[in-house]
Design an enzyme around this catalytic site. Structure first.
Site, short mmCIF file in Angstrom:
data_model
loop_
_atom_site.label_atom_id
_atom_site.label_comp_id
_atom_site.label_asym_id
_atom_site.label_seq_id
_atom_site.Cartn_x
_atom_site.Cartn_y
_atom_site.Cartn_z
N GLU A 15 0.90 -1.11 -0.15
CA GLU A 15 0.00 0.11 -0.09
C GLU A 15 0.80 1.09 -0.08
OE1 GLU A 15 -4.23 -0.68 2.30
OE2 GLU A 15 -2.33 -1.47 3.29
N ASP A 104 -6.26 -6.35 7.10
CA ASP A 104 -7.71 -5.98 7.52
C ASP A 104 -8.53 -5.91 6.27
OD1 ASP A 104 -6.93 -3.79 6.28
OD2 ASP A 104 -7.12 -2.25 8.03
N ARG A 328 -3.71 -1.97 13.24
CA ARG A 328 -5.00 -1.76 13.20
C ARG A 328 -5.83 -3.20 13.53
NH1 ARG A 328 -4.17 1.55 8.59
NH2 ARG A 328 -4.84 3.76 8.85
#
Length: 918
Positions: A15, A104, A328
């Site tokens: 990412e 996630d 997260r």
């Protein structure tokens, strides 16, 4: 990491560029690691991004086909097109594709979108790891999996639900309150919590009560005890008062005032006292669980003063550079290697006495917590000590890493043990009470104490040592001190307490709390006063409207149930389409869409923008007083009288008395202080939404009135006619510079007072006023060399980031005339109001630049070309108003369903927040 046994080339997509750089260190030359830079596809952000084939559809403004299974319309945002092209090119040169986005739901969705866009013809593997270490990357490569469709569908359903909520409710707020407001599934409930707390503070009635504090002595050791009973009646404490009336809410209590406390003191001062009751009970306390996203945000806010947003940015940088596990998570579970590493450190750092016989295991209390994930902990199988990484990290990174390290180690330490002691001391119908606490064995407190930076100091603070006494033992009363107490209103939410409340209520998800708080601050629903979140009057109007007309959408239980429903979809236990259909269309057409259409007609704008404060019982003006929320700020209104409310004034500080004072000050502003000696025009002292100012002339004059703000630190009471005239003289000429006889001029600028001579400028020190500065001081300041940060000095970046994938230039955060902005060398984008330049990450910077570029007209200005004769003709022709153009204009103004749809879409582009996690 060993090279693969063949010459196949593999493309690995992550990412962020930082994550790509870290992973590249562990992979061989056959692996090319590239970043997607966040999401590569999303729903259209307004009319401009809606594909042409859908523009005439009545649902187009939503970007979701609500008529056909709620199919989303995905587009590649403008700022991502170049990166997608780059990824496609690299894929053509590769034999395998590894999708290594975060673990996630958002990360899973990004991988799915990448696969949909790139349409790979080579084998595709999904890599999942919770820390960026060589062993974790090796393990992931050895055990790749496919994309989890359940996680993708869960993310997509949340995204669609938030879009429907935001794009349908927000226009109602624009029409009835003011433009550029937004509503959101979790955002609106969070604002309601903050507003309700402020209402409680506004309704609060304080109470004052008195008691006595006695100083006793036993065997040379003194201690203080508080009066709890006298004449057979209990002395009240703060919890015994009704917050809405300020009166004692129980019968039979002894309520003392100052005279009563002093009278009691005189009665008992010569009395003999002895121990009437003694309790000594053992206690144990257990360490807190390792960090989840939510508890990390809360503790970093309490201990380090970090905002939720800053905590997540720093944690992400630690994760991407291989220092901690994925940040997260709502799980408190630890992998066995982490438990072993923690226990090893406990034994080596603190000794065997601090190591429990068995490892501690933790389970999450959060609904639907993903126990397969880990809590946030130091990365690796052997935890590096904070001191060993201090030189590699920034100050903020080190503080957060140390916090995580201590919490993780402490969670595997032994319980703290001690005793709690309580003593009652009685004499002459008066009873005093004192409690103490001893720590017999500190256990985990040696490493970590919640809410304290220094465990050693906290251990001392936590002990309250009392002398050893027995029941019936006499004690000497040395002194009695009457004490006054005033009950306090409920505390406002901080970021930490708001996060904790939302989590306890099951509203939202820990990974999104930072973005929710960021959104309500950016939208100016709340502002910060110290560490507290204070609601604005706009938020009062928004919450009032939604409570009265869209009650279910801000109902706490309903919102929490929505989270449960979405989790059921993620587990495959419920159908997404059925859920969205019920939410949007409802049973018997009574869903969100119809409710909004009905309420637009029912909502009275004046009513929802009015907050009543009551009516004075005495005086000339007895009409009811309201706070009105206007398009240009809040104001107080009573009949025909109005007065602006300063922006920084919290709602709970505006009671009826304060409102009347604002109205009176406003009326005084209509009466001139006097006349200007040169112009003869009246001078007024007024108060606007940005504070007090002086004005020369009135709005009735042919010439526009001249205004001048008060200088920093100047109060309304400091301003007389002479001072007002001086303020209106700014900018004023101080004198002529002896070198060239050019004027030196003093200004009161947006960033403070300064002087200017030609192109030379110097800021004025705090003790020098622009209305009084004299020539010799001005020359002295101008003779000083420019220093970095002073007005006129060459601009230095506030912060630098990585190179832009679009311009290949280093992205910089600069301090501009109108506040900080980010630039990639071609496009400039202002930072959101209240955003800190230090907290800006590469991902957010790229998003700001992309949003600004998509709106057009963002390129740095180039030198204007000379106007040619041909260009002049074109410009003239463009200005002519023809009958044909007028006809088109009229047609454009007609209100059709299609036009209304486009208008709504355009407003949605400018104003709404979908609450998609950043």
């Amino acid at each position: 990491m060993a090279e693969s046994g063949n010459s196949k080339k593999a493309l690995v997509i992550v990412e962020s560029p930082a994550k790509a750089r870290t992973i590249s260190k562990f992979l061989g030359k056959n692996y090319l690691v590239e970043a997607s830079i966040g999401h590569v596809r999303d729903l259209p952000q307004g009319a401009k991004e809606i594909p042409q084939q859908y523009k005439d559809q009545d649902w187009a403004y939503l970007g979701v086909n609500v008529n056909e299974n709620f199919d989303p319309v995905y587009i590649v945002p403008t700022d991502k097109k170049q990166q997608v092209t780059k990824l496609k090119k690299l894929l053509k040169e590769s034999d395998e594709l590894y999708l290594a986005t975060d673990e996630d739901r958002e990360g899973e969705a990004i991988s799915w979108h990448l696969q949909e866009i790139l349409k790979p013809k080579v084998p595709v593997h999904r890599l999942v790891f919770h820390e960026i270490t060589e062993s974790a990357i090796t393990e992931a490569l050895e055990h790749p999996r496919t994309i989890d469709d359940g996680l993708v569908r869960a993310q997509e359903t949340r995204r669609i639900l938030d879009r429907l909520y935001g794009y349908e409710v927000s226009p109602l707020l624009w029409r009835k309150i003011k433009p550029k407001l937004s509503a959101g599934r979790v955002q609106s409930v969070a604002v309601r919590l903050i507003v309700q707390r402020e209402r409680d503070r506004m309704a609060f009635h304080s109470a004052t009560y008195w008691d006595l504090v006695a100083t006793f002595e036993v065997d040379g050791q003194s201690f203080d005890a508080t009066l709890v009973e006298a004449d057979g009646k209990r002395v009240p404490s703060s919890r015994d008062f009704d917050s809405s009336t300020g009166k004692v809410n129980k019968e039979g209590l002894l309520l003392l005032d100052e005279d009563g406390a002093n009278a009691l003191l005189q009665r008992i001062k010569d009395t003999d006292f002895s121990v009437s009751n003694l309790e000594n009970k053992p206690y144990t306390s257990k360490p807190a669980a390792p960090f989840t996203t939510s508890t990390l945000q809360q503790e970093a806010n309490r201990k380090l003063g970090f905002t939720a947003r800053r905590t997540m940015q720093v944690a992400q940088s630690l994760y991407e550079n291989g220092y901690i596990t994925y940040m997260r998570t709502d799980s408190t579970n630890l992998a066995q290697v982490a438990i072993d590493a923690s226990r090893k450190l406990v034994e080596s750092e603190y000794g065997k006495d601090y190591l429990p016989e068995k490892p501690r295991l933790y389970s999450s209390k959060v609904k639907n917590a993903q126990e397969a994930h880990e809590a946030i902990r130091p990365a690796g199988n052997e935890f590096r000590k904070p001191d060993s990484v201090k030189g590699e990290l920034s100050a903020e990174q080190f503080k957060l890493f140390e916090l995580i390290w201590k919490r993780t180690v402490a969670c595997q330490m032994a319980d703290a043990r001690g005793h709690r002691i309580s003593i009652n001391i009685g004499g002459a119908e008066a009873v005093f009470y004192v409690s103490g606490k001893t720590i017999d064995f500190p256990g985990f407190l040696r490493a970590y104490v919640e809410g304290s930076d220094d465990p050693q100091a906290e251990l001392a603070d936590r002990e309250t040592l009392l002398p050893a006494v027995t029941v019936g033992q006499k004690v000497d009363a040395k002194e009695f001190d009457p004490k006054s107490h005033t009950t306090q209103p409920p505390a406002r939410f901080s970021e930490a307490s708001l996060t904790r409340s939302l989590e306890e209520m099951g509203i939202g998800r820990p990974s999104t709390y930072a973005s929710i708080i960021d959104t309500i601050l950016r939208r100016e629903y709340v502002f910060k006063k110290g560490n507290a979140l204070v609601p604005t009057w706009t938020s009062f109007a928004v919450v009032g409207l939604m409570e009265a007309h869209l009650e279910r959408l801000v109902d706490y239980d309903f919102t929490a149930k929505m989270e449960d429903d979405l989790d059921s979809i993620s587990r495959g236990e419920a159908d997404a389409n059925d859920y969205l259909k019920k939410f949007y269309f409802g049973v018997e057409n009574h869903g969100l869409k119809q409710v909004i259409e009905e309420r637009i007609k029912d909502v009275d704008a004046r009513s929802v923008n009015s907050i009543p404060l009551g009516a004075p019982e005495e005086g000339e003006h007895r009409e009811e007083v309201f706070v009105r929320v206007g398009r240009y700020g809040p104001y107080v209104e009573q009949g025909e009288r109005r007065g602006s409310i300063p922006d920084e004034l919290p709602p709970d500080e505006i009671d009826l008395a304060k409102a009347m004072d604002i109205l009176e000050q406003s009326e005084k502003g209509e009466e001139p202080m006097g006349e200007h000696p040169e112009t003869g025009k009246p001078i007024y002292l007024k108060t606007g939404r940005f504070g007090p100012y002086v004005q020369m002339g009135s709005s009735d004059d042919d010439e526009k009135p001249k205004n001048a703000s008060l200088l920093k630190g100047m109060n309304v009471g400091d301003v007389n006619l002479e001072t007002a005239i001086k303020l209106l003289s700014l900018p004023r000429e101080v004198g002529l510079h002896p070198e060239d006889q050019k004027p030196i001029v003093a200004y009161n600028g947006r960033f403070g007072p300064y002087i200017k001579w030609n192109d030379e400028t110097r800021s004025l020190p705090a003790e020098i006023s622009p209305i009084d500065i004299e020539m010799d001081k001005a020359l002295e300041l101008l003779a000083q060399p420019k220093t970095r940060g002073r007005r006129g000095a060459p601009k230095e970046p506030l912060k630098t980031l990585d190179k832009s994938p679009v311009t290949e230039e280093v992205i910089k955060i600069m301090d501009g005339r109108y506040g900080p902005y980010v630039t990639d060398g071609e496009t400039n984008a202002s930072l959101p109001k209240g955003a800190s330049p230090d907290e800006l990450t590469m991902e957010v910077a790229l998003q700001l630049l992309a949003d600004r570029a998509a709106k057009g007209g963002t390129k740095k200005k180039k030198a204007k070309k000379k106007t040619t004769k041909k260009a002049t003709k074109k410009k003239t022709a463009k200005k002519k108003t023809t009958k044909k153009a007028a006809t088109k204009k009229t047609a454009k103004k007609s209100t059709t369903k299609k036009a209304a749809t486009k208008k709504t879409a355009k407003k949605a582009e400018e104003s709404t927040s979908d609450e998609a996690p950043f």
